[in-house]
Design a protein around this motif. Structure first.
Motif, PDB file in Angstrom:
ATOM      1  N   ILE A   8       0.826  -1.214   0.000  1.00 46.87           N
ATOM      2  CA  ILE A   8       0.000   0.000   0.000  1.00 46.87           C
ATOM      3  C   ILE A   8       0.863   1.268   0.000  1.00 46.87           C
ATOM      4  N   HIS A   9       1.819   1.331   0.935  1.00 43.30           N
ATOM      5  CA  HIS A   9       2.661   2.530   1.013  1.00 43.30           C
ATOM      6  C   HIS A   9       3.800   2.541  -0.015  1.00 43.30           C
ATOM      7  N   LYS A  10       4.058   1.384  -0.613  1.00 46.21           N
ATOM      8  CA  LYS A  10       5.043   1.270  -1.706  1.00 46.21           C
ATOM      9  C   LYS A  10       6.469   1.651  -1.298  1.00 46.21           C
ATOM     10  N   PHE A  11       6.847   1.358  -0.062  1.00 46.50           N
ATOM     11  CA  PHE A  11       8.224   1.607   0.366  1.00 46.50           C
ATOM     12  C   PHE A  11       9.172   0.637  -0.329  1.00 46.50           C
ATOM     13  N   GLY A  12      10.437   1.061  -0.479  1.00 48.84           N
ATOM     14  CA  GLY A  12      11.478   0.156  -0.921  1.00 48.84           C
ATOM     15  C   GLY A  12      11.875  -0.748   0.237  1.00 48.84           C
ATOM     16  N   SER A  13      12.750  -1.735  -0.031  1.00 45.92           N
ATOM     17  CA  SER A  13      13.082  -2.738   0.978  1.00 45.92           C
ATOM     18  C   SER A  13      13.669  -2.138   2.260  1.00 45.92           C
ATOM     19  N   LEU A  14      14.737  -1.365   2.148  1.00 43.17           N
ATOM     20  CA  LEU A  14      15.400  -0.811   3.329  1.00 43.17           C
ATOM     21  C   LEU A  14      14.539   0.240   4.008  1.00 43.17           C
ATOM     22  N   GLU A  15      13.993   1.142   3.222  1.00 40.58           N
ATOM     23  CA  GLU A  15      13.131   2.198   3.755  1.00 40.58           C
ATOM     24  C   GLU A  15      11.934   1.599   4.488  1.00 40.58           C
ATOM     25  N   GLY A  16      11.353   0.568   3.878  1.00 40.45           N
ATOM     26  CA  GLY A  16      10.192  -0.086   4.479  1.00 40.45           C
ATOM     27  C   GLY A  16      10.540  -0.803   5.771  1.00 40.45           C
ATOM     28  N   SER A  17      11.694  -1.465   5.786  1.00 43.35           N
ATOM     29  CA  SER A  17      12.124  -2.158   7.000  1.00 43.35           C
ATOM     30  C   SER A  17      12.299  -1.185   8.158  1.00 43.35           C
ATOM     31  N   ARG A  18      12.922  -0.051   7.878  1.00 42.08           N
ATOM     32  CA  ARG A  18      13.110   0.959   8.912  1.00 42.08           C
ATOM     33  C   ARG A  18      11.781   1.530   9.392  1.00 42.08           C
ATOM     34  N   TRP A  19      10.910   1.839   8.427  1.00 44.65           N
ATOM     35  CA  TRP A  19       9.599   2.422   8.772  1.00 44.65           C
ATOM     36  C   TRP A  19       8.797   1.457   9.636  1.00 44.65           C
ATOM     37  N   LEU A  20       8.754   0.191   9.211  1.00 44.77           N
ATOM     38  CA  LEU A  20       7.959  -0.789   9.943  1.00 44.77           C
ATOM     39  C   LEU A  20       8.568  -1.099  11.305  1.00 44.77           C
ATOM     40  N   ARG A  21       9.890  -1.193  11.364  1.00 42.19           N
ATOM     41  CA  ARG A  21      10.543  -1.430  12.657  1.00 42.19           C
ATOM     42  C   ARG A  21      10.209  -0.309  13.641  1.00 42.19           C
ATOM     43  N   ASP A  22      10.270   0.937  13.170  1.00 41.59           N
ATOM     44  CA  ASP A  22       9.956   2.074  14.043  1.00 41.59           C
ATOM     45  C   ASP A  22       8.492   2.047  14.483  1.00 41.59           C
ATOM     46  N   LYS A  23       7.622   1.673  13.557  1.00 38.59           N
ATOM     47  CA  LYS A  23       6.192   1.608  13.885  1.00 38.59           C
ATOM     48  C   LYS A  23       5.929   0.529  14.931  1.00 38.59           C
ATOM     49  N   LEU A  24       6.547  -0.634  14.769  1.00 39.31           N
ATOM     50  CA  LEU A  24       6.340  -1.719  15.732  1.00 39.31           C
ATOM     51  C   LEU A  24       6.951  -1.387  17.090  1.00 39.31           C
ATOM     52  N   ASN A  25       8.072  -0.680  17.094  1.00 38.38           N
ATOM     53  CA  ASN A  25       8.652  -0.245  18.365  1.00 38.38           C
ATOM     54  C   ASN A  25       7.726   0.729  19.088  1.00 38.38           C
ATOM     55  N   ARG A  26       7.120   1.641  18.333  1.00 38.62           N
ATOM     56  CA  ARG A  26       6.148   2.578  18.938  1.00 38.62           C
ATOM     57  C   ARG A  26       4.938   1.820  19.453  1.00 38.62           C
ATOM     58  N   SER A  27       4.490   0.833  18.680  1.00 38.79           N
ATOM     59  CA  SER A  27       3.335   0.033  19.103  1.00 38.79           C
ATOM     60  C   SER A  27       3.635  -0.747  20.379  1.00 38.79           C
ATOM     61  N   TRP A  28       4.849  -1.270  20.466  1.00 36.95           N
ATOM     62  CA  TRP A  28       5.259  -2.004  21.673  1.00 36.95           C
ATOM     63  C   TRP A  28       5.218  -1.084  22.900  1.00 36.95           C
ATOM     64  N   GLN A  29       5.734   0.140  22.741  1.00 38.61           N
ATOM     65  CA  GLN A  29       5.732   1.098  23.844  1.00 38.61           C
ATOM     66  C   GLN A  29       4.314   1.491  24.248  1.00 38.61           C
ATOM     67  N   LYS A  30       3.408   1.488  23.295  1.00 34.87           N
ATOM     68  CA  LYS A  30       2.020   1.871  23.531  1.00 34.87           C
ATOM     69  C   LYS A  30       1.214   0.748  24.202  1.00 34.87           C
ATOM     70  N   THR A  31       1.749  -0.478  24.161  1.00 36.65           N
ATOM     71  CA  THR A  31       1.031  -1.640  24.685  1.00 36.65           C
ATOM     72  C   THR A  31       1.152  -1.735  26.206  1.00 36.65           C
TER      73      THR A  31
END
Length: 201
Positions: free
Chosen positions: A147-170
Motif C-alpha cells: 500500500i505505502h510502496k516503500f522500498g526494501s530498506l526504507e520499508g524495514s526501517r519504517w515498519l521497525r519504528d512503527k512496531l517499536n512505537r506500538s510495543w511502547q504503547k502496549t
C-alpha cells in the motif's frame, strides 16, 4: 451482559465498510486489523474485568472513519470515528451514556495524538490497536510494501519504528500476550536493515 443484537448490527456495518471499494486499505482490513483488535480487546477486557460490550463496539468502530474515506479523514480519524460511532449507535437507539464511553475509547486510541485515557476500556483499546500491528506481521508487510510502496530498506526501517512505537504503547498485560511476536518481528526487520547497512560499508 453484552447486547448481542447491537453488536451484530454494528459488526455488519463495519464489515460492509471494509469490503466497500472506497476502502483505501482493501477488504483485508476486516480479517487483518478489525478482528484482531476486537480479539485483543476482549482478551484483555476479560482478564482486567472491563466492560466487554463497550470494548467490542469501540474496537469494531475505532477505524470506521478511515474505512469510509482515508484520504479525507485519516489524519483525524480518531475524531471523526467517534462522531460516526455516535451516529451509528444512535440510529440503533443505543444508550447515550454508553455511546459517550465508546466515543472516548475511539477518540483516545491513537498513541501519536497523546489524548489522555479516561477509562480502563480506552486504555485497553489503544493497547489492542497497537498489539494488532505486532501480531499481524504479514499484513503489516502488505501495508508497508503493497500500500505505502516503500522500498526494501526504507520499508524495514519504517515498519521497525512503527512496531517499536506500538510495543511502547502496549500495556504490560498486553505485552505478555505478544512478546514472542514482537521479538520475532524485530529480529526479522533488524536483519534486513543491519544486513544492508553492513553491505553498504
Amino acid at each position: 451482559m453484552k447486547n448481542e443484537k447491537h453488536i451484530e448490527k454494528v459488526r455488519e456495518v463495519v464489515k460492509r465498510a471494509c469490503r466497500h471499494q472506497k476502502n483505501y486499505f482493501g477488504g483485508r482490513t476486516w480479517e487483518c486489523h478489525i478482528l484482531p483488535v476486537v480479539n485483543h480487546s476482549l482478551k484483555l477486557g476479560r482478564k482486567m474485568k472491563a466492560d466487554l460490550e463497550v470494548l467490542e463496539l469501540a474496537a469494531l468502530l475505532h477505524d470506521y472513519a478511515n474505512l469510509v474515506d482515508a484520504k479525507k479523514y485519516a489524519e483525524e480519524h480518531h475524531y471523526y470515528g467517534a462522531k460516526f460511532a455516535e451516529d451509528i449507535l444512535k440510529n440503533y437507539s443505543y444508550p447515550q451514556k454508553k455511546i459517550e464511553r465508546i466515543k472516548d475509547c475511539i477518540l483516545s486510541h491513537r498513541g501519536s495524538k497523546k489524548i489522555p485515557h479516561k477509562s480502563l476500556e480506552s486504555r485497553i483499546l489503544a493497547s489492542a490497536d497497537a498489539m494488532s500491528h505486532i501480531s499481524e506481521l504479514a499484513d503489516m508487510f502488505f501495508l508497508t510494501y503493497g500500500i505505502h510502496k516503500f522500498g526494501s530498506l526504507e520499508g524495514s526501517r519504517w515498519l521497525r519504528d512503527k512496531l517499536n512505537r506500538s510495543w511502547q504503547k502496549t500495556m504490560k498485560e498486553g505485552k505478555k500476550l505478544i512478546k514472542k511476536d514482537y521479538e520475532i518481528a524485530i529480529k526479522i526487520l533488524n536483519k534486513n536493515v543491519n544486513g544492508i547497512l553492513r553491505y553498504e560499508k
